[in-house]
Design an enzyme around this catalytic site. Structure first.
Site, PDB file in Angstrom:
ATOM      1  N   HIS A   1       6.423  -5.203  11.858  1.00 29.78           N
ATOM      2  CA  HIS A   1       5.671  -3.946  11.854  1.00 29.78           C
ATOM      3  C   HIS A   1       5.334  -3.503  13.278  1.00 29.78           C
ATOM      4  O   HIS A   1       4.219  -3.077  13.590  1.00 29.78           O
ATOM      5  CB  HIS A   1       4.382  -4.086  11.018  1.00 29.78           C
ATOM      6  CG  HIS A   1       3.851  -2.770  10.525  1.00 29.78           C
ATOM      7  ND1 HIS A   1       2.893  -2.056  11.200  1.00 29.78           N
ATOM      8  CD2 HIS A   1       4.169  -2.041   9.436  1.00 29.78           C
ATOM      9  CE1 HIS A   1       2.623  -0.945  10.523  1.00 29.78           C
ATOM     10  NE2 HIS A   1       3.384  -0.915   9.455  1.00 29.78           N
TER      11      HIS A   1
ATOM     12  N   HIS B   1       1.113   3.918   2.002  1.00 29.22           N
ATOM     13  CA  HIS B   1       1.582   4.642   3.182  1.00 29.22           C
ATOM     14  C   HIS B   1       3.109   4.735   3.122  1.00 29.22           C
ATOM     15  O   HIS B   1       3.784   3.798   2.681  1.00 29.22           O
ATOM     16  CB  HIS B   1       1.129   3.942   4.468  1.00 29.22           C
ATOM     17  CG  HIS B   1      -0.292   4.242   4.843  1.00 29.22           C
ATOM     18  ND1 HIS B   1      -1.035   3.476   5.716  1.00 29.22           N
ATOM     19  CD2 HIS B   1      -1.113   5.275   4.471  1.00 29.22           C
ATOM     20  CE1 HIS B   1      -2.240   4.001   5.858  1.00 29.22           C
ATOM     21  NE2 HIS B   1      -2.319   5.083   5.105  1.00 29.22           N
TER      22      HIS B   1
ATOM     23  N   ASP C   1      -0.132  -4.000   5.763  1.00 31.36           N
ATOM     24  CA  ASP C   1      -0.773  -3.776   7.053  1.00 31.36           C
ATOM     25  C   ASP C   1      -2.219  -4.258   6.965  1.00 31.36           C
ATOM     26  O   ASP C   1      -2.867  -4.055   5.945  1.00 31.36           O
ATOM     27  CB  ASP C   1      -0.785  -2.291   7.373  1.00 31.36           C
ATOM     28  CG  ASP C   1       0.611  -1.713   7.555  1.00 31.36           C
ATOM     29  OD1 ASP C   1       1.588  -2.442   7.467  1.00 31.36           O
ATOM     30  OD2 ASP C   1       0.716  -0.495   7.754  1.00 31.36           O
TER      31      ASP C   1
ATOM     32  N   HIS D   1       0.849  -1.196   0.000  1.00 36.88           N
ATOM     33  CA  HIS D   1       0.000   0.000   0.000  1.00 36.88           C
ATOM     34  C   HIS D   1       0.877   1.234   0.000  1.00 36.88           C
ATOM     35  O   HIS D   1       2.108   1.129   0.100  1.00 36.88           O
ATOM     36  CB  HIS D   1      -0.983  -0.018   1.180  1.00 36.88           C
ATOM     37  CG  HIS D   1      -0.362   0.030   2.539  1.00 36.88           C
ATOM     38  ND1 HIS D   1       0.531  -0.911   3.004  1.00 36.88           N
ATOM     39  CD2 HIS D   1      -0.502   0.935   3.553  1.00 36.88           C
ATOM     40  CE1 HIS D   1       0.885  -0.602   4.241  1.00 36.88           C
ATOM     41  NE2 HIS D   1       0.288   0.513   4.600  1.00 36.88           N
TER      42      HIS D   1
ATOM     43  N   ASP E   1       5.631   4.504   5.034  1.00 39.43           N
ATOM     44  CA  ASP E   1       6.570   3.541   5.619  1.00 39.43           C
ATOM     45  C   ASP E   1       6.648   2.246   4.822  1.00 39.43           C
ATOM     46  O   ASP E   1       7.422   1.354   5.171  1.00 39.43           O
ATOM     47  CB  ASP E   1       6.226   3.261   7.095  1.00 39.43           C
ATOM     48  CG  ASP E   1       4.803   2.767   7.300  1.00 39.43           C
ATOM     49  OD1 ASP E   1       3.888   3.295   6.626  1.00 39.43           O
ATOM     50  OD2 ASP E   1       4.596   1.862   8.130  1.00 39.43           O
ATOM     51  N   HIS E   2       5.872   2.165   3.737  1.00 43.96           N
ATOM     52  CA  HIS E   2       5.933   0.978   2.879  1.00 43.96           C
ATOM     53  C   HIS E   2       6.410   1.313   1.465  1.00 43.96           C
ATOM     54  O   HIS E   2       6.667   0.402   0.679  1.00 43.96           O
ATOM     55  CB  HIS E   2       4.571   0.290   2.814  1.00 43.96           C
ATOM     56  CG  HIS E   2       4.150  -0.275   4.141  1.00 43.96           C
ATOM     57  ND1 HIS E   2       4.220  -1.611   4.439  1.00 43.96           N
ATOM     58  CD2 HIS E   2       3.718   0.329   5.274  1.00 43.96           C
ATOM     59  CE1 HIS E   2       3.830  -1.814   5.696  1.00 43.96           C
ATOM     60  NE2 HIS E   2       3.519  -0.646   6.220  1.00 43.96           N
TER      61      HIS E   2
ATOM     62  N   HIS F   1      -7.117  -2.607   5.469  1.00 50.04           N
ATOM     63  CA  HIS F   1      -6.402  -1.496   6.096  1.00 50.04           C
ATOM     64  C   HIS F   1      -7.176  -0.215   5.819  1.00 50.04           C
ATOM     65  O   HIS F   1      -8.238  -0.242   5.201  1.00 50.04           O
ATOM     66  CB  HIS F   1      -4.962  -1.455   5.567  1.00 50.04           C
ATOM     67  CG  HIS F   1      -4.030  -0.656   6.419  1.00 50.04           C
ATOM     68  ND1 HIS F   1      -4.063  -0.686   7.784  1.00 50.04           N
ATOM     69  CD2 HIS F   1      -3.034   0.218   6.089  1.00 50.04           C
ATOM     70  CE1 HIS F   1      -3.125   0.118   8.254  1.00 50.04           C
ATOM     71  NE2 HIS F   1      -2.496   0.680   7.254  1.00 50.04           N
TER      72      HIS F   1
END
Lengths: 329, 329
Positions: A269, A63, A211, A61, A65-66, A141
């Protein structure tokens, strides 16, 4: 060879030496990246991951941090004179994100980049090699989010070379027999391949689920997965926060592993609110004994062997106590 | 206290443990970031830089190795519950880059972000605190690129406290005198402030010049700069490549430091083609003896003191030999 190396096991905020999400999956000579949080290319360098082997990248996804490490990694591959096409999979919006970033930063890649956006992950195969298939899994998510299942394709039965020698089959015929062909030997004997077939080796598989909120329905689709990587952002004491943020607890990750009949569970995570992760381990193992914490740099084999042989060990992470300024996740 | 900590000293491709560009400048209690390559927030954590102290960020240009760490850092500050406004300066396009990235990644900052785009850097002051002014310098790169000069404002003359005591001036009058006021004492004496003024402390300054082709004209504007950070991507043996890519050689960086009458030169932005940097040091010192290699994590004091006292030391970097897959810069 089928293995995964953890490059980042932190959630949104890096902390205690834990980096944003990224994992390197290797199946024989082919390398795949799952997620690409900021700093992934530096983590690859740190742990000696070969850039040249990278064949496809799977983004769960968008976001940060990914995915915030993706533009830099793609740039570096170009500056490293990569020529081969690179295939990137991810949710809708990935293409625009990359196009906008490269437009503003005036970046231009010298190799072909093929972007596939997956609108509705439905367990169908999105990528395959001769020996491996990758399926897209629906996750729950706050934004469109995809899990990935790496599943080995059916293997040929073992070839009983010793028996073939005992039967005085010339070696020149081994390859044809291995490939499943009947052969006629110079002495007139016809050898059926089944005669020289031993057991069929198991197919191993690796699922990456992050996530996501706890999604019990996944258990059915992940039956007998060899290794389940599942996020465990929180402990049960923060269950309300897990639900609110569409994340999972360690116990929930373990419940899914148990219900899927997984070989092992690898958790990651982790929220920056947790300095140590003993709580995660205890909570998960109470539900599913083959639960393990992801350690960055560690290589985990997906296949036969004891936990220790496969790289699953309990150890204390080395962390910098300065690595904590937050209670965010 | 006036100092700079190097967080990244690599050029476009990270290599040998060297990270993309970022430096943390601290003047008394105020912290500033200059450039924010990928992984800067992890480098800040690694070296114990306080996120909360960060007051403004200065981005030289939008190439990825100078800005790809910015979205992640801004996100983290938000998740750390920052409330205070953050001021970000950079070239035109910075606002759209950030807006697009946050749009696609569905990020939202909880604190006010003030973005100032600098179209034509002309040595004018773009930011100031009570004790420091920051000027924007024009650099010559392939894209719009800004250098930054941090210059201490004029200081008050030293107050001669010992002399004041000898003159039997009551301590209660010291503060008024320090601030430059004449005072009338209880015994009727009028004390002019000049009587108790010693020498005026020097104003120190720090210039950050990266990325840029050699620009001799800068020397005039940087006269007597205390510390000049200047990129030294290449050696003179790669002069043609330096010109082609609008970068500088170590000798050119040293020539600018010499012509500017700089106190010291700090070199960085080293190409990934160089495993060791002895060549840069030798080449620069032949031109300007007070030349130094930037080491990540090292804190350099901008002010009085010997080189060693100020943190300038020659040492061998610790590098991972795997950190090299490229000849790119």
């Amino acid at each position: 060879m089928f293995r995964v190396q953890v490059l980042g096991c932190s959630s949104a905020v890096p902390a205690f030496g834990r980096h944003p999400s990224a994992q390197y999956v290797q199946h024989h000579e082919r390398g795949f990246l799952v997620d690409c949080g900021e700093g992934t290319q530096m983590q690859m360098l740190r742990y000696g991951v070969r850039f040249k082997r990278l064949e496809a990248i799977f983004i769960t996804h968008l976001h940060g941090d990914h995915v915030f490490g993706l533009p830099g990694l793609l740039n570096t591959l170009s500056l490293n004179n990569r020529q081969e096409e690179l295939h990137v999979f991810g949710p809708p919006g990935l293409r625009m994100l990359l196009e906008d970033v490269f437009k503003h930063s005036q970046g231009a890649l010298r190799y072909p980049l093929k972007i596939t956006e997956i609108g509705s992950p439905d367990h169908s195969v999105i990528y395959e090699t001769p020996f491996l298939a990758v399926e897209a899994l629906p996750l729950n998510h706050k934004v469109a989010c995809i899990g990935f299942l790496f599943r080995e394709k059916p293997k040929r039965p073992q070839f009983l070379a010793l028996k073939a020698q005992e039967m005085l089959v010339p070696k020149a015929y081994f390859r044809l027999l291995k490939l499943g062909n009947a052969v006629t030997l110079p002495d007139g004997r016809v050898i059926e391949p089944a005669v020289l077939q031993g057991p069929t080796p198991p197919q191993y598989s690796f699922a990456y689920c992050s996530d996501t909120a706890y999604r019990p329905a996944l258990a059915e689709r992940l039956q007998n997965v060899s290794l389940l990587y599942h996020e465990a952002t929180f402990l049960e004491t923060e269950l309300a926060r897990a639900i609110e943020t569409a994340h999972s607890t360690a116990a929930q990750a373990a419940a899914l592993a148990r219900d899927a009949g997984a070989g092992r569970l690898l958790m990651g995570h982790f929220s920056a609110r947790y300095k140590t992760l003993d709580g995660h381990l205890a909570e998960a193992r109470a539900v599913f004994p083959q639960s393990w914490l992801a350690f960055e740099g560690q290589v985990y084999t997906i296949g036969p062997g004891t936990a220790e042989e496969a790289g699953f060990v309990d150890r204390k992470p080395i962390f910098n106590p300065k690595h904590h300024e937050t209670e965010a996740e």
